[in-house]
Every structure is written in C-alpha cells, then in structure tokens.
Design a protein around this motif. Sequence first.
Motif, PDB file in Angstrom:
ATOM      1  N   ILE A 293       7.235   2.601   9.561  1.00 14.56           N
ATOM      2  CA  ILE A 293       7.238   3.763   8.667  1.00 14.56           C
ATOM      3  C   ILE A 293       5.862   3.949   8.038  1.00 14.56           C
ATOM      4  O   ILE A 293       5.355   5.078   7.917  1.00 14.56           O
ATOM      5  CB  ILE A 293       8.331   3.606   7.594  1.00 14.56           C
ATOM      6  N   ASP A 294       5.234   2.833   7.647  1.00 14.90           N
ATOM      7  CA  ASP A 294       3.878   2.918   7.103  1.00 14.90           C
ATOM      8  C   ASP A 294       2.935   3.567   8.106  1.00 14.90           C
ATOM      9  O   ASP A 294       2.140   4.459   7.770  1.00 14.90           O
ATOM     10  CB  ASP A 294       3.361   1.525   6.735  1.00 14.90           C
ATOM     11  N   GLN A 295       3.009   3.113   9.353  1.00 13.90           N
ATOM     12  CA  GLN A 295       2.145   3.668  10.395  1.00 13.90           C
ATOM     13  C   GLN A 295       2.448   5.144  10.629  1.00 13.90           C
ATOM     14  O   GLN A 295       1.535   5.960  10.796  1.00 13.90           O
ATOM     15  CB  GLN A 295       2.332   2.883  11.692  1.00 13.90           C
ATOM     16  N   LEU A 296       3.728   5.497  10.633  1.00 13.57           N
ATOM     17  CA  LEU A 296       4.146   6.875  10.832  1.00 13.57           C
ATOM     18  C   LEU A 296       3.527   7.808   9.804  1.00 13.57           C
ATOM     19  O   LEU A 296       3.097   8.929  10.128  1.00 13.57           O
ATOM     20  CB  LEU A 296       5.673   6.954  10.762  1.00 13.57           C
ATOM     21  N   LEU A 297       3.449   7.330   8.558  1.00 16.59           N
ATOM     22  CA  LEU A 297       2.990   8.180   7.461  1.00 16.59           C
ATOM     23  C   LEU A 297       1.565   7.877   7.029  1.00 16.59           C
ATOM     24  O   LEU A 297       1.117   8.339   5.978  1.00 16.59           O
ATOM     25  CB  LEU A 297       3.949   8.049   6.279  1.00 16.59           C
ATOM     26  N   GLY A 298       0.836   7.102   7.832  1.00 13.93           N
ATOM     27  CA  GLY A 298      -0.593   6.943   7.616  1.00 13.93           C
ATOM     28  C   GLY A 298      -0.972   6.090   6.429  1.00 13.93           C
ATOM     29  O   GLY A 298      -1.917   6.427   5.709  1.00 13.93           O
ATOM     30  N   VAL A 299      -0.284   4.975   6.236  1.00 16.31           N
ATOM     31  CA  VAL A 299      -0.652   4.065   5.146  1.00 16.31           C
ATOM     32  C   VAL A 299      -0.788   2.648   5.688  1.00 16.31           C
ATOM     33  O   VAL A 299      -0.237   2.296   6.737  1.00 16.31           O
ATOM     34  CB  VAL A 299       0.371   4.094   3.988  1.00 16.31           C
ATOM     35  N   GLY A 300      -1.521   1.844   4.979  1.00 14.45           N
ATOM     36  CA  GLY A 300      -1.649   0.432   5.304  1.00 14.45           C
ATOM     37  C   GLY A 300      -2.725   0.085   6.301  1.00 14.45           C
ATOM     38  O   GLY A 300      -3.060  -1.088   6.488  1.00 14.45           O
ATOM     39  N   GLY A 301      -3.316   1.079   6.947  1.00 15.96           N
ATOM     40  CA  GLY A 301      -4.370   0.821   7.918  1.00 15.96           C
ATOM     41  C   GLY A 301      -5.745   0.890   7.278  1.00 15.96           C
ATOM     42  O   GLY A 301      -5.902   1.206   6.092  1.00 15.96           O
ATOM     43  N   GLU A 302      -6.754   0.617   8.088  1.00 19.44           N
ATOM     44  CA  GLU A 302      -8.118   0.647   7.592  1.00 19.44           C
ATOM     45  C   GLU A 302      -8.486   2.061   7.140  1.00 19.44           C
ATOM     46  O   GLU A 302      -8.289   3.036   7.863  1.00 19.44           O
ATOM     47  CB  GLU A 302      -9.076   0.188   8.687  1.00 19.44           C
ATOM     48  N   GLY A 303      -8.998   2.161   5.929  1.00 20.63           N
ATOM     49  CA  GLY A 303      -9.389   3.452   5.391  1.00 20.63           C
ATOM     50  C   GLY A 303      -8.235   4.309   4.927  1.00 20.63           C
ATOM     51  O   GLY A 303      -8.434   5.474   4.561  1.00 20.63           O
ATOM     52  N   GLN A 304      -7.029   3.764   4.925  1.00 21.99           N
ATOM     53  CA  GLN A 304      -5.836   4.504   4.503  1.00 21.99           C
ATOM     54  C   GLN A 304      -5.330   3.984   3.160  1.00 21.99           C
ATOM     55  O   GLN A 304      -5.692   2.883   2.746  1.00 21.99           O
ATOM     56  CB  GLN A 304      -4.722   4.360   5.551  1.00 21.99           C
ATOM     57  N   PRO A 305      -4.496   4.784   2.468  1.00 23.41           N
ATOM     58  CA  PRO A 305      -3.872   4.265   1.243  1.00 23.41           C
ATOM     59  C   PRO A 305      -3.113   2.978   1.537  1.00 23.41           C
ATOM     60  O   PRO A 305      -2.603   2.776   2.643  1.00 23.41           O
ATOM     61  CB  PRO A 305      -2.920   5.395   0.830  1.00 23.41           C
ATOM     62  N   ALA A 306      -3.030   2.105   0.552  1.00 24.87           N
ATOM     63  CA  ALA A 306      -2.434   0.785   0.764  1.00 24.87           C
ATOM     64  C   ALA A 306      -0.918   0.824   0.905  1.00 24.87           C
ATOM     65  O   ALA A 306      -0.333  -0.075   1.505  1.00 24.87           O
ATOM     66  CB  ALA A 306      -2.821  -0.146  -0.388  1.00 24.87           C
ATOM     67  N   SER A 307      -0.267   1.850   0.365  1.00 27.91           N
ATOM     68  CA  SER A 307       1.192   1.875   0.372  1.00 27.91           C
ATOM     69  C   SER A 307       1.687   3.313   0.318  1.00 27.91           C
ATOM     70  O   SER A 307       0.937   4.243  -0.009  1.00 27.91           O
ATOM     71  CB  SER A 307       1.749   1.100  -0.826  1.00 27.91           C
ATOM     72  N   LEU A 308       2.977   3.479   0.613  1.00 28.93           N
ATOM     73  CA  LEU A 308       3.591   4.793   0.480  1.00 28.93           C
ATOM     74  C   LEU A 308       3.529   5.281  -0.960  1.00 28.93           C
ATOM     75  O   LEU A 308       3.300   6.465  -1.221  1.00 28.93           O
ATOM     76  CB  LEU A 308       5.051   4.739   0.949  1.00 28.93           C
ATOM     77  N   ALA A 309       3.726   4.359  -1.920  1.00 32.40           N
ATOM     78  CA  ALA A 309       3.708   4.740  -3.331  1.00 32.40           C
ATOM     79  C   ALA A 309       2.344   5.279  -3.739  1.00 32.40           C
ATOM     80  O   ALA A 309       2.245   6.184  -4.573  1.00 32.40           O
ATOM     81  CB  ALA A 309       4.098   3.548  -4.197  1.00 32.40           C
ATOM     82  N   GLU A 310       1.293   4.704  -3.163  1.00 32.42           N
ATOM     83  CA  GLU A 310      -0.057   5.180  -3.480  1.00 32.42           C
ATOM     84  C   GLU A 310      -0.336   6.522  -2.813  1.00 32.42           C
ATOM     85  O   GLU A 310      -0.937   7.419  -3.418  1.00 32.42           O
ATOM     86  CB  GLU A 310      -1.090   4.161  -3.011  1.00 32.42           C
ATOM     87  N   ALA A 311       0.123   6.679  -1.567  1.00 31.67           N
ATOM     88  CA  ALA A 311      -0.170   7.901  -0.829  1.00 31.67           C
ATOM     89  C   ALA A 311       0.692   9.071  -1.286  1.00 31.67           C
ATOM     90  O   ALA A 311       0.221  10.216  -1.354  1.00 31.67           O
ATOM     91  CB  ALA A 311       0.027   7.665   0.664  1.00 31.67           C
ATOM     92  N   TYR A 312       1.966   8.778  -1.594  1.00 32.12           N
ATOM     93  CA  TYR A 312       2.916   9.844  -1.929  1.00 32.12           C
ATOM     94  C   TYR A 312       3.719   9.429  -3.165  1.00 32.12           C
ATOM     95  O   TYR A 312       4.903   9.063  -3.063  1.00 32.12           O
ATOM     96  CB  TYR A 312       3.882  10.089  -0.763  1.00 32.12           C
ATOM     97  N   PRO A 313       3.123   9.462  -4.339  1.00 35.69           N
ATOM     98  CA  PRO A 313       3.830   9.007  -5.543  1.00 35.69           C
ATOM     99  C   PRO A 313       5.149   9.752  -5.739  1.00 35.69           C
ATOM    100  O   PRO A 313       5.202  10.980  -5.661  1.00 35.69           O
ATOM    101  CB  PRO A 313       2.842   9.337  -6.670  1.00 35.69           C
ATOM    102  N   GLY A 314       6.204   8.977  -5.966  1.00 40.52           N
ATOM    103  CA  GLY A 314       7.515   9.572  -6.224  1.00 40.52           C
ATOM    104  C   GLY A 314       8.327   9.897  -4.995  1.00 40.52           C
ATOM    105  O   GLY A 314       9.501  10.275  -5.104  1.00 40.52           O
ATOM    106  N   LEU A 315       7.738   9.757  -3.804  1.00 46.17           N
ATOM    107  CA  LEU A 315       8.463  10.055  -2.567  1.00 46.17           C
ATOM    108  C   LEU A 315       9.187   8.813  -2.058  1.00 46.17           C
ATOM    109  O   LEU A 315       8.575   7.757  -1.883  1.00 46.17           O
ATOM    110  CB  LEU A 315       7.498  10.556  -1.492  1.00 46.17           C
ATOM    111  N   SER A 316      10.490   8.938  -1.799  1.00 50.10           N
ATOM    112  CA  SER A 316      11.260   7.880  -1.148  1.00 50.10           C
ATOM    113  C   SER A 316      11.358   8.201   0.335  1.00 50.10           C
ATOM    114  O   SER A 316      11.606   9.351   0.704  1.00 50.10           O
ATOM    115  CB  SER A 316      12.666   7.782  -1.744  1.00 50.10           C
ATOM    116  N   VAL A 317      11.181   7.195   1.194  1.00 49.83           N
ATOM    117  CA  VAL A 317      11.263   7.384   2.638  1.00 49.83           C
ATOM    118  C   VAL A 317      12.342   6.464   3.187  1.00 49.83           C
ATOM    119  O   VAL A 317      12.299   5.249   2.962  1.00 49.83           O
ATOM    120  CB  VAL A 317       9.910   7.087   3.324  1.00 49.83           C
ATOM    121  N   VAL A 318      13.317   7.033   3.896  1.00 54.14           N
ATOM    122  CA  VAL A 318      14.446   6.251   4.393  1.00 54.14           C
ATOM    123  C   VAL A 318      14.769   6.649   5.825  1.00 54.14           C
ATOM    124  O   VAL A 318      14.487   7.765   6.271  1.00 54.14           O
ATOM    125  CB  VAL A 318      15.702   6.450   3.516  1.00 54.14           C
TER     126      VAL A 318
END
Length: 452
Positions: free
Chosen positions: A93-118
């Motif tokens: 899911i992190d990879q799908l939404l562009g987080v956790g990789g080099e040069g990317q936001p560290a987490s879903l919470a950082e990239a999309y505050p308040g968004l829940s992903v399920v």
Amino acid sequence: MSATTGPTALPCRLIGGPHARVLDDDLDDLVRSAVADAGLHGQDVVLVIPDGTRSCPLPLLVGTLHRHLSPVVRSLTAVIALGTHSYMEAHEIDQLLGVGGEGQPASLAEAYPGLSVVNHEWADPSMLVEVGTIPAARIRELSEGRLDRDAPIVINRRVVEADTAIVVGPVFPHEVVGMSGGNKYFIPGVASQEFIDMTHWVGALITSTEIIGTTGITPVRAMIDEGSRMIPTRRLALCCVVRSGTGDLEAAAFGTPEEAWAAAASIASQTHVEWLDAPMQRVIAVMPTRYDDIWTAAKGGYKTEPAIADGGEVVIYAPHVSEVSEVHHEIYDIGYHCRDYFVKQWADFQHIHWGVLAHSTHLRGQGTYDPETGQEQLRIRVTLATQIPESVCTRINLGYLDPDTVDLQALSEEPGTTVIPNAGEVLYRVRPAAGGPVEPRTTSSTGSTDDS
C-alpha cells in the motif's frame, strides 16, 4: 452534460484527449472546481482506488483530491478496489501511494494527513452490506438471455455508509466488461463474490474476444450499472486515461461514474487499441512485475488473443511469477479451457465459482468442445514462461517454456514472432478485411447457463 445523482447536480468536466498530456496544474484546476461544485462540506467521503495491477499515477490523483477534500470533509477514507484479488500488505500500500521510498514522504500519515487507507475486505462478511436485489427477470433482460437468477447486490460497508464515494482510476480495454473504470470500481471492485461471479460469467459467455475493447454499454456494463444504482451513497468519479507503463495522464474526467467513464472510455479506445493489418503468428507478451501471478498476468493473453492467427501462440513471459493464483486455488483443479468446455458440461462445473471459470476461458480463448468425443479444439496455443513447473502447466492445460531459455532480443528479430513489452493494457485487434475498424460485437449468439 450534467449529472443529477446526489443532492447537487455536477457537470462532467473533461480535460486532455487522445495522445495529449495533462499537466499537474490542469488536473489541480479540474479537481478544485469539481470539489467546489460538489457540495461535500462536512461529509464522510470514500475514495475507491485501484490496486497495483494498473498503470496509474495514483499518488498524484489521491494527493490532488486529498489537497482539496481534506479541508472541507468530515472524514476521508480510501478503499482499495480489490474485487477478489489478494489483500494488499502494508508495504504494498505504501508503494501504491508513493510513500516510504527514497525521496518520498516517510508514511501515509505524512503524505496524506487524516486519510485512512484500507483493503476491500471481500472475504469478511461483517464488512459487506446488502443494498438490494436485481430480480431474475431483470438479470435475464440485462444479460440478453444469458443468465436468469436473482442477483443480491452486496457492497463494502465503508462505501455504503459514506455520504459520497468517488471512484479514482484509469480506463483500459477489459476482458469482462469491454472497457474498465467507472462503476466497475464498485462492482466488482468493492462488491461481494456472488455478483462478481455472475458478471464475470456473463462476460465469459459472450467471450473475451467479442467484448474486450467495446466502449458502449455491454450486457456486463448494464448489470454493473444497475447494481451500482442500488448503492445509497452518492457516486462520483475521477476517470483517467493513462499512457500504459507510465504515469502520464492523457485525459481526466470528473462527474458521475457513468458520464466520466463514457468520456474517458472514448479516449482510451483511441489510445489503448492497436489495429493491425494482419494477424500475428506468435506473440511474446512480456509482463511487468505489477502482475504477480497468472490470475493477473493473463491480461497479456486477453489483450493479444483477438489479433493472433488461427493456430498461433501467445507466450506469457513472466519469469517473476511462481503461482497461478494465491486466492483462487480451484484453477489448479479445473485448468484452462474454452467456454464451451464448461457450458456443455455445466452439471460438472456449475458449483465452481463462476469467476474462476470465466478467468479460465478468458485466457484459453476461442474454441469448441464435443461432449460426445470429449475433444476440445482450441484456436490458439497458450504457453507460460514463468517459474511455474512444466508439470503444473501440463496439468492446467497450458504449454511450458523455460524462461531461462528466452532471449527477447533474438525473438524480436525472428520472423513470425512479435515481442510486446509492458503487455497487459494495450489491446491488439486486426482490421476487418473490408472497411475500417469496427467495435467488437457483443450480441452474437453465445452459450447460456440459465439455472433459475
């Protein structure tokens, strides 16, 4: 065009076009205007998003929606429209939404505050809600006589309990419905397995060769639209046309799922269908790693089978794939066969999930079966060049090619062989002998499995 679904009419907005390039600022303007006009203040909003099996700049799309929705909505959730695909793991899911990789936001919470992903938890009955039933007589009408049974419409609880659900994703030629996208993100995307099985089997009765790439309202699309209208949630959609294998947007449409899909499908049919002057003899379909089993990598066969000559071959080259399906183990027992193999032995197969039967026929393609002799005649050969052992390939009625022996460069220079990189999204068809390109037929005589 104007939409009348929901408390506020929303005009369908379209930007881009065939082989165009939609800039990030243009997408931002489109979403900003649509959100402003949609009347979403204080609402619980669900985004229905694709999994990782499609080319899609999802971080851009979700990021743009998040930017304009989060200041005005009460809650924002993204539900991954898996259908009956495997649940996605956290790192996927992190990879799908562009987080956790080099040069990317560290987490879903950082990239999309308040968004829940399920995930769409299709295997958990507590996460599903029945919203209505399509009567058997109506199913018979919508399917053009191919099926005659009641169809309960059971949908993901988060979608049903939201005020507004926004489909977010691309439109491509599709083996079951004609063109993907739109309400297909609700059904099968966030539906239960029973109606998924029904729609997929109707598509199989028509056959993938006939229906794939059709932009109009096919029988399967009609069933999906009918079921989606029973969802009490307001439905909107951001439908896109994405250059295959890239994150480049060619077009984007925002409106109801019906209108936004129609606008995007018209463009996708021009950019994602390749018309050939003569059929191909042998195709090497090179599958990207986003397809991690044959259940999804089979798209390399779906998209090329209509343009392969009688007696020809498609090779699914996916050296990273080691299993047919992680979820649908029945496929190992029934194998891959043409439609008539199942229709003419229906009593022996009707208890199998119809979606599994449909997948089998979609990959195996056109053919005939004689129940008197037990002989199955198949139009083309289908071969796997994967980590799946030869013994398993034989057992499931597919050919085997050792992937270690495959030299793509040499094959590309071999007469009669066509190597297709990044296969699975672009559809190949042969121009009719007379006249220009035509839409594939969807009302030809086919088998029927009425079981009311």
